[in-house]
Design a protein around this motif. Structure first.
Motif, PDB file in Angstrom:
ATOM      1  N   ALA A 212       4.628  25.606 -11.259  1.00 55.05           N
ATOM      2  CA  ALA A 212       5.424  24.586 -11.487  1.00 55.05           C
ATOM      3  C   ALA A 212       5.296  23.404 -10.659  1.00 55.05           C
ATOM      4  O   ALA A 212       4.176  23.356  -9.850  1.00 55.05           O
ATOM      5  N   PHE A 213       5.569  22.053 -11.184  1.00 54.12           N
ATOM      6  CA  PHE A 213       5.020  20.851 -10.702  1.00 54.12           C
ATOM      7  C   PHE A 213       6.181  19.795 -10.744  1.00 54.12           C
ATOM      8  O   PHE A 213       6.948  20.002 -11.979  1.00 54.12           O
ATOM      9  N   PHE A 214       6.179  18.754  -9.934  1.00 52.21           N
ATOM     10  CA  PHE A 214       6.929  17.553 -10.392  1.00 52.21           C
ATOM     11  C   PHE A 214       5.767  16.610 -10.759  1.00 52.21           C
ATOM     12  O   PHE A 214       4.729  16.594 -10.473  1.00 52.21           O
ATOM     13  N   SER A 215       6.441  15.614 -11.835  1.00 49.16           N
ATOM     14  CA  SER A 215       5.791  14.497 -12.232  1.00 49.16           C
ATOM     15  C   SER A 215       6.598  13.193 -11.690  1.00 49.16           C
ATOM     16  O   SER A 215       7.714  13.040 -11.706  1.00 49.16           O
ATOM     17  N   GLY A 216       6.015  12.003 -11.320  1.00 46.77           N
ATOM     18  CA  GLY A 216       6.680  10.628 -11.215  1.00 46.77           C
ATOM     19  C   GLY A 216       5.446   9.852 -10.603  1.00 46.77           C
ATOM     20  O   GLY A 216       4.262  10.309 -10.262  1.00 46.77           O
ATOM     21  N   THR A 217       5.752   8.797 -10.663  1.00 45.40           N
ATOM     22  CA  THR A 217       4.909   7.587 -10.162  1.00 45.40           C
ATOM     23  C   THR A 217       4.652   7.600  -8.729  1.00 45.40           C
ATOM     24  O   THR A 217       3.484   7.750  -8.695  1.00 45.40           O
ATOM     25  N   ALA A 218       5.610   8.001  -7.992  1.00 41.44           N
ATOM     26  CA  ALA A 218       5.326   8.139  -6.689  1.00 41.44           C
ATOM     27  C   ALA A 218       4.767   9.644  -6.253  1.00 41.44           C
ATOM     28  O   ALA A 218       3.797   9.592  -5.627  1.00 41.44           O
ATOM     29  N   ALA A 219       5.475  10.759  -7.132  1.00 40.53           N
ATOM     30  CA  ALA A 219       4.968  11.840  -6.599  1.00 40.53           C
ATOM     31  C   ALA A 219       3.549  12.391  -7.486  1.00 40.53           C
ATOM     32  O   ALA A 219       2.971  13.287  -7.151  1.00 40.53           O
ATOM     33  N   GLU A 220       3.279  11.492  -8.496  1.00 46.60           N
ATOM     34  CA  GLU A 220       2.133  11.656  -9.357  1.00 46.60           C
ATOM     35  C   GLU A 220       2.186  13.150  -9.937  1.00 46.60           C
ATOM     36  O   GLU A 220       3.235  13.420 -10.449  1.00 46.60           O
ATOM     37  N   ILE A 221       1.458  14.153  -9.844  1.00 49.55           N
ATOM     38  CA  ILE A 221       1.381  15.459 -10.018  1.00 49.55           C
ATOM     39  C   ILE A 221       1.519  16.155  -8.836  1.00 49.55           C
ATOM     40  O   ILE A 221       0.309  16.376  -8.042  1.00 49.55           O
TER      41      ILE A 221
ATOM     42  N   PRO B 178       0.923  -1.178   0.022  1.00 54.51           N
ATOM     43  CA  PRO B 178      -0.008   0.251  -0.047  1.00 54.51           C
ATOM     44  C   PRO B 178       0.952   1.204  -0.021  1.00 54.51           C
ATOM     45  O   PRO B 178       2.022   1.399   0.572  1.00 54.51           O
ATOM     46  N   PHE B 179       0.625   2.372  -0.581  1.00 56.19           N
ATOM     47  CA  PHE B 179       1.364   3.303  -0.656  1.00 56.19           C
ATOM     48  C   PHE B 179       0.563   4.651  -1.069  1.00 56.19           C
ATOM     49  O   PHE B 179       0.019   5.019  -2.072  1.00 56.19           O
ATOM     50  N   PRO B 180       0.486   5.457   0.475  1.00 50.13           N
ATOM     51  CA  PRO B 180      -0.319   6.915  -0.048  1.00 50.13           C
ATOM     52  C   PRO B 180       0.582   7.831  -0.457  1.00 50.13           C
ATOM     53  O   PRO B 180       1.366   7.318  -1.412  1.00 50.13           O
ATOM     54  N   LYS B 181      -0.084   9.081  -0.729  1.00 48.70           N
ATOM     55  CA  LYS B 181       0.623  10.348  -1.488  1.00 48.70           C
ATOM     56  C   LYS B 181       2.158  10.191  -0.992  1.00 48.70           C
ATOM     57  O   LYS B 181       2.259   9.969   0.377  1.00 48.70           O
ATOM     58  N   LEU B 182       2.872  10.510  -1.903  1.00 45.77           N
ATOM     59  CA  LEU B 182       4.331  10.683  -1.423  1.00 45.77           C
ATOM     60  C   LEU B 182       4.502  11.858  -0.516  1.00 45.77           C
ATOM     61  O   LEU B 182       5.443  11.791   0.382  1.00 45.77           O
ATOM     62  N   PHE B 183       3.719  12.945  -0.926  1.00 47.31           N
ATOM     63  CA  PHE B 183       3.979  14.098   0.066  1.00 47.31           C
ATOM     64  C   PHE B 183       2.626  14.369   0.695  1.00 47.31           C
ATOM     65  O   PHE B 183       1.693  14.282   0.087  1.00 47.31           O
TER      66      PHE B 183
END
Ligand code: PMP
Length: 301
Positions: free
Chosen positions: A246-255, A124-129
């Motif tokens: 500005a934003f980050f994208s990634g599997t863990a970070a999503e948007i 299980p993995f919630p939001k990264l931030f």
């Protein structure tokens, strides 16, 4: 260690969490000679769906080929094993970590005739931030020079650079690091690609020194289909100082929207309109609510 799920797949077998162990001579433990993926799966009204599974498997095999690893499983066997690992753990949403690594045989650096091991972990993995917008610090550590490695491969050893950058950012009170490349252009975060928006144009670093993120590539496609101009460009400090969003994208970070970079507050520290539009679209897609992108989902049945 505490178990986050019931079973872990290791070299073809589903083992109880506590039994999925390796020997201390494991080459990857000493030298970072492993490659991996991070993949998310989301709940949908047809059960859990894995986002862009084939693309992640292709990148995993590509990364393994960079280190001359001969995986003894085919792509379709790994695909089945990933789906099955999600299923047996009875998870509705979460994160999958396939890892391919040189195993234990000798201490020599050159990985001659070493066993190649494969594991698949689903948790299980919630939001990264935890927060809806984050504060980012540009790092004193630059991204690896393109002649020092093969940046397009997701190699475990690369992540020492990311660990140093994120430790530095966190110690300074920020949530995440943003790294420059050796030319002084913005490259990416410790585990995310970076985007900014200026005058309705979406901009991101070109692929030279960064990991070709699957989320990045998905967003570029979605943004173009929404009618935006997307520019893969050289971005620097001036672009940070003058951007609208500005934003980050990634599997863990999503948007993940960025509210602040160093001392620069972005969009009054609020999520920007275009970031929000892309974020909403992204969640629609991954939760199976947008038929146009249904090919990006693999259902766990
Ligand atoms: N850059 C780096 C360094 C990463 O570790 C990641 C996470 N895999 C990304 C970018 C984003 O890639 P993706 O969208 O494929 O997860």
């Amino acid at each position: 260690m505490k178990a986050f799920a019931k079973k872990i797949w290791l070299d073809g077998k589903l083992l109880p969490w506590q039994k999925a162990n390796v020997h201390v001579l494991t080459h990857a433990l000493h030298y970072g000679s492993a490659v991996f993926e991070g993949i998310r799966f989301y709940s949908t009204n047809k059960g859990p769906a894995i986002f862009r599974l084939d693309d992640h498997i292709n990148r995993l095999f590509y990364s393994a080929s960079v280190l001359d690893m001969k995986i003894t499983f085919t792509k379709s066997e790994i695909k089945k094993a990933i789906i099955n690992t999600v299923k047996v753990n009875n998870l509705k949403e979460g994160y999958i970590r396939p890892l391919v690594f040189y195993g234990a045989k000798s201490l020599g650096l050159y990985p001659k005739n070493l066993p190649v091991q494969v594991t698949i972990i689903a948790i299980p993995f919630p939001k990264l931030f935890a927060k809806s917008t984050i504060k980012v610090k540009t790092s004193s550590f630059i991204r690896l020079h393109p002649h020092s490695t093969i940046a397009s491969a997701k190699i475990s050893g690369h992540y020492v650079n990311s660990i140093l950058a994120s430790m530095e950012a966190k110690k300074a009170g920020y949530d995440e690091a943003l790294m420059y490349d050796f030319k002084g252009n913005i490259a990416e975060g410790s585990g995310e690609n970076f985007f900014l928006v200026k005058n309705n144009v979406i901009k991101t670093a070109s692929l030279e020194d960064i990991l070709p993120g699957i989320t990045r590539q998905s967003l570029i496609k979605v943004a173009i289909e929404l009618g935006y101009e997307v520019d893969e460009a050289e971005l620097d400090k001036h672009d940070i100082a003058t951007c609208d969003e500005a934003f980050f994208s990634g599997t863990a970070a999503e948007i993940t929207p960025i509210a602040k970079i160093d001392d620069v507050i972005i969009n009054k520290a609020k999520i920007g309109d275009i970031t929000q539009q892309l974020q909403e679209k992204f969640y629609d897609i991954v939760h199976g609510n947008d038929n146009k992108y249904k090919d990006w989902l693999t259902y766990v049945k």
